[in-house]
Enzyme design. Structure first.
Site, short mmCIF file in Angstrom:
data_model
loop_
_atom_site.label_atom_id
_atom_site.label_comp_id
_atom_site.label_asym_id
_atom_site.label_seq_id
_atom_site.Cartn_x
_atom_site.Cartn_y
_atom_site.Cartn_z
N ARG A 1 4.29 -5.64 2.44
CA ARG A 1 3.50 -6.83 1.99
C ARG A 1 4.53 -7.83 1.38
O ARG A 1 5.17 -7.30 0.37
CB ARG A 1 2.36 -6.63 1.40
CG ARG A 1 1.34 -5.92 1.69
CD ARG A 1 -0.01 -5.90 1.07
NE ARG A 1 0.35 -5.34 -0.12
CZ ARG A 1 -0.71 -5.19 -1.15
NH1 ARG A 1 -1.83 -5.65 -0.98
NH2 ARG A 1 -0.61 -4.77 -2.51
N THR B 1 2.60 -13.87 -0.63
CA THR B 1 1.49 -14.22 0.31
C THR B 1 0.82 -12.89 0.68
O THR B 1 -0.26 -13.21 1.20
CB THR B 1 2.19 -14.78 1.54
OG1 THR B 1 3.13 -13.51 2.11
CG2 THR B 1 3.11 -15.83 1.06
N ASP C 1 -0.42 2.40 -7.04
CA ASP C 1 0.57 2.13 -5.77
C ASP C 1 0.63 3.61 -5.24
O ASP C 1 1.42 4.35 -5.88
CB ASP C 1 2.03 1.49 -6.08
CG ASP C 1 2.39 1.09 -4.82
OD1 ASP C 1 2.97 2.25 -4.14
OD2 ASP C 1 2.50 0.08 -4.49
N ASP D 1 4.48 4.67 -4.54
CA ASP D 1 5.42 4.74 -5.80
C ASP D 1 4.97 5.99 -6.56
O ASP D 1 5.67 7.10 -6.98
CB ASP D 1 5.06 3.69 -6.88
CG ASP D 1 5.80 2.61 -6.55
OD1 ASP D 1 6.86 2.67 -5.72
OD2 ASP D 1 5.62 1.46 -7.13
#
Length: 210
Positions: A105, A109, A201, A204
């Site tokens: 990603r 945006t 995340d 992560d």
């Protein structure tokens, strides 16, 4: 939501809570995701067809159910966090082929950008399971499904650990024909496109990166 299956199971709910905890270590997070993925695989393969085959037990002969040999599967991992679900699903369906699609990603945006695609040569003969722990904005899922539909698999199911209502709505708008399987639907997305309350995340936490 139509075409969305939330897999409610006490073991999944308990393990997901452990994954959500901030203090859960990388090793434990990875182990829990694999365990939940086994249970996800159990549910998403519930409709696999069977045929009867004559076998001999220690005490006699019988007609016993086995998976139809023509039913072939492929698990497509959305890199990189999808690997956590892939590993668990392969424990249950080791005969499945494996493919990878790389999407990231853009942090500004949130639009997904493809950088890698590798799938089995006979993917058009296989039922496809696309796996990614988080269905947040839905942009990555929509891009992956759109790209993989071009390969004409026999069928497609999208499998994730957590989903946000916004992501589910987005995928259903763009691909209403694709069944979605998840273990929980959380409240919403934050301003950065992360699921709330979520678990952070997934990539992560899975790989110990920041």
């Amino acid at each position: 939501m139509s075409n969305v299956t939330v897999i409610n199971h006490p073991l999944i709910a308990h393990k997901l809570t452990l994954m959500r905890r901030e203090e859960t270590s990388t090793a434990k997070f990875r182990s829990l995701l694999k365990e939940i993925s086994l249970l996800l695989a159990y549910e998403v393969t519930r409709d696999l067809p069977l045929k009867l085959e004559e076998i001999k037990t220690p005490l006699g002969v019988m007609e016993a159910p086995v998976l139809a040999p023509e039913k072939k599967m492929v698990v497509i991992s959305i890199m990189r966090a999808g690997q956590g679900i892939l590993d668990g699903m392969l424990e249950l369906i080791p005969s499945a082929r494996v493919g990878h699609i790389g999407l990231y990603r853009d942090p500004r945006t949130l639009i997904p950008i493809e950088y890698y695609l590798k799938v089995p040569h006979d993917v058009e003969e296989r039922d496809m399971f696309i796996v990614d722990p988080m269905l947040a904005t839905g942009n990555t899922a929509v891009a992956a499904i759109s790209r993989l539909k071009e390969l004409n698999p026999t069928s497609i199911k999208f499998v994730c650990l957590l989903a946000a209502p916004e992501g589910l709505e987005h995928v259903q708008e763009e691909h209403p024909d694709i069944p979605i399987y998840t273990t929980a639907i959380d409240e919403c997305l934050d301003e950065h496109g992360y699921i709330l309350p979520g678990l952070g995340d997934a990539g992560d936490r899975l790989f110990g990166t920041k």
